[in-house]
Design a protein around this motif. Structure first.
Motif, PDB file in Angstrom:
ATOM      1  N   ASP A   1       0.855  -1.182   0.000  1.00  0.00           N
ATOM      2  CA  ASP A   1       0.000   0.000   0.000  1.00  0.00           C
ATOM      3  C   ASP A   1       0.896   1.238   0.000  1.00  0.00           C
ATOM      4  O   ASP A   1       1.687   1.406   0.917  1.00  0.00           O
ATOM      5  N   PRO A   2       0.785   2.104  -1.029  1.00  0.00           N
ATOM      6  CA  PRO A   2       1.657   3.290  -1.043  1.00  0.00           C
ATOM      7  C   PRO A   2       1.492   4.137   0.229  1.00  0.00           C
ATOM      8  O   PRO A   2       2.428   4.813   0.638  1.00  0.00           O
ATOM      9  N   ALA A   3       0.295   4.100   0.837  1.00  0.00           N
ATOM     10  CA  ALA A   3       0.117   4.784   2.126  1.00  0.00           C
ATOM     11  C   ALA A   3       0.406   3.765   3.229  1.00  0.00           C
ATOM     12  O   ALA A   3      -0.502   3.156   3.785  1.00  0.00           O
ATOM     13  N   HIS A   4       1.704   3.575   3.512  1.00  0.00           N
ATOM     14  CA  HIS A   4       2.083   2.490   4.422  1.00  0.00           C
ATOM     15  C   HIS A   4       1.595   2.719   5.839  1.00  0.00           C
ATOM     16  O   HIS A   4       1.564   3.837   6.308  1.00  0.00           O
ATOM     17  N   SER A   5       1.261   1.621   6.538  1.00  0.00           N
ATOM     18  CA  SER A   5       0.964   1.813   7.951  1.00  0.00           C
ATOM     19  C   SER A   5       1.509   0.686   8.811  1.00  0.00           C
ATOM     20  O   SER A   5       1.109   0.546   9.952  1.00  0.00           O
ATOM     21  N   LEU A   6       2.458  -0.099   8.263  1.00  0.00           N
ATOM     22  CA  LEU A   6       3.056  -1.153   9.102  1.00  0.00           C
ATOM     23  C   LEU A   6       3.801  -0.544  10.289  1.00  0.00           C
ATOM     24  O   LEU A   6       3.750  -1.082  11.395  1.00  0.00           O
ATOM     25  N   SER A   7       4.494   0.574  10.054  1.00  0.00           N
ATOM     26  CA  SER A   7       5.226   1.230  11.150  1.00  0.00           C
ATOM     27  C   SER A   7       4.265   1.595  12.273  1.00  0.00           C
ATOM     28  O   SER A   7       4.553   1.378  13.448  1.00  0.00           O
ATOM     29  N   ASP A   8       3.095   2.145  11.894  1.00  0.00           N
ATOM     30  CA  ASP A   8       2.104   2.526  12.910  1.00  0.00           C
ATOM     31  C   ASP A   8       1.581   1.296  13.629  1.00  0.00           C
ATOM     32  O   ASP A   8       1.406   1.299  14.840  1.00  0.00           O
ATOM     33  N   SER A   9       1.353   0.228  12.857  1.00  0.00           N
ATOM     34  CA  SER A   9       0.766  -0.961  13.448  1.00  0.00           C
ATOM     35  C   SER A   9       1.736  -1.628  14.431  1.00  0.00           C
ATOM     36  O   SER A   9       1.350  -1.992  15.539  1.00  0.00           O
TER      37      SER A   9
END
Ligand SMILES: Nc1ncnc2c1ncn2[C@@H]1O[C@H](COP(=O)(O)OP(=O)(O)OP(=O)(O)O)[C@@H](O)[C@H]1O
Ligand SMILES: [Mg+2]
Length: 316
Positions: free
Chosen positions: A49-57
């Motif tokens: 996903d270009p709007a990454h959110s693994l770091s947030d998760s």
């Protein structure tokens, strides 16, 4: 077959999570990757996903290079950066003898094929990464946290698009090498080989292998994440019909964010009732799917401990 069976008995190597925006794809993929790693599988989770959110998760910095996830040995993560990956490919390819020259000629040919819609760069790069992991399996399991449906469907349609591209390029190339061969013979350099054709043939072969891997239920599983709301049911229908068209195995659905029964809260009761009605429909419509139901947590799901809690629900 439960999600646990999918990983332990069927032993798939590629697990993709997809669905509508905001339904919990990242949370479910992160929790699943964590569970697999904690059950002895060397695991990589990739966000396409270009709007990454693994770091947030995971509540820690991930980024565009494969990185070990702190707090879980055996788990690595990557947030694909299309521009960076593209530069890497360029660099790798330019080390190939003569490549720039060959690439130029392929690009010229591509220019001539402007009637074919080129795939989006983001998806193409994400797909190239998928190819890389299919070709060199370094991990027991690769989990893909995908973007909301539209983007993911473009990603999954790439093998066919690229394949027809490459086949056309090969045809053109064969035609051109006949012409250039004639020309070279005229100027006395007839025994120079045409490596572009080898590169294209190899690419076609790799795409073919990727297509087969994506279709093989012992290798790949697509898990749909949804919430018990009518809009999500519609989107799941669209997603499923595309997965059927691309022959991508999908027999698992996660229904997320189910309201608990809260006494003395008319608002909660109303929402729960609405969801329970939709849940009944979902169980009926998808009765030949394995459905995993996940309650709405009191807080958002961030960090290893919360993800572990989610994984316990997904994998019991
Ligand atoms: N069962 C749950 N209970 C409470 N909060 C949840 C639950 N599942 C997910 N969330 C929260 O909902 C938000 C969206 O979840 P997530 O990022 O996993 O969704 P997504 O489908 O990946 O979204 P996007 O489409 O934007 O990528 C996050 O803040 C996450 O912590
Ligand atoms: Mg997400």
């Amino acid at each position: 077959m439960t999600l646990t069976d999918l990983l332990e008995d069927r032993g798939v190597s590629f697990l993709l999570f997809g669905g509508k925006g905001g339904v919990g794809k990242t949370s479910c993929s992160a929790a699943s990757a964590l569970w697999a790693a904690e059950h002895g599988k060397e695991t990589l989770i990739i966000s396409t996903d270009p709007a990454h959110s693994l770091s947030d998760s995971f509540d820690q910095q991930i980024g565009g290079e494969i990185k070990k996830v702190e707090g879980c040995s055996g788990l690595s993560a990557l947030e694909l950066d299309p521009r960076k990956a593209f530069e890497e490919y360029r660099k790798k390819l330019s080390e190939t003898e003569n490549f720039e020259e060959q690439a130029q000629s392929v690009l010229r040919e591509l220019g001539d094929l402007s009637s074919m819609t080129p795939p989006g760069t983001d998806e193409a790069i994400a797909f190239a990464k998928v190819l890389e992991f299919i070709e060199n399996p370094e991990y027991d399991l690769v989990v893909f946290d995908t973007a909301p449906t539209g983007h993911t469907l473009r990603l999954l349609s790439l093998p066919d698009i690229l394949n027809s591209w490459v086949v056309n390029l090969i045809k053109i190339r064969v035609y051109m090498s006949k012409l250039t061969g004639l020309f070279k013979r005229l100027i006395g350099r007839g025994d120079e080989e045409d490596r572009t054709l080898d590169v294209l043939e190899k690419l076609k072969e790799t795409i073919g292998v990727a297509k087969e891997t994506l279709k093989d239920p012992n290798e790949t599983a697509f898990v749909i994440v949804m919430i018990p709301e009518v809009m999500a049911i519609y989107e799941t229908e669209r997603l499923l019909s595309s997965l059927i068209e691309y022959e991508i195995p999908c027999d698992h659905i996660i229904v997320n964010m189910i309201y608990p029964d809260v006494p003395n809260c008319p608002f909660c009761r109303a929402r729960r009732q609405m969801q329970q009605e939709n849940l009944k429909d979902i169980r009926e419509i998808y009765d030949d799917f394995n459905i995993t139901e996940v309650p709405l947590f009191e807080t958002e799901i961030r960090g290893i401990d919360k993800l572990r809690k989610l994984s316990e629900i997904l994998f019991t």
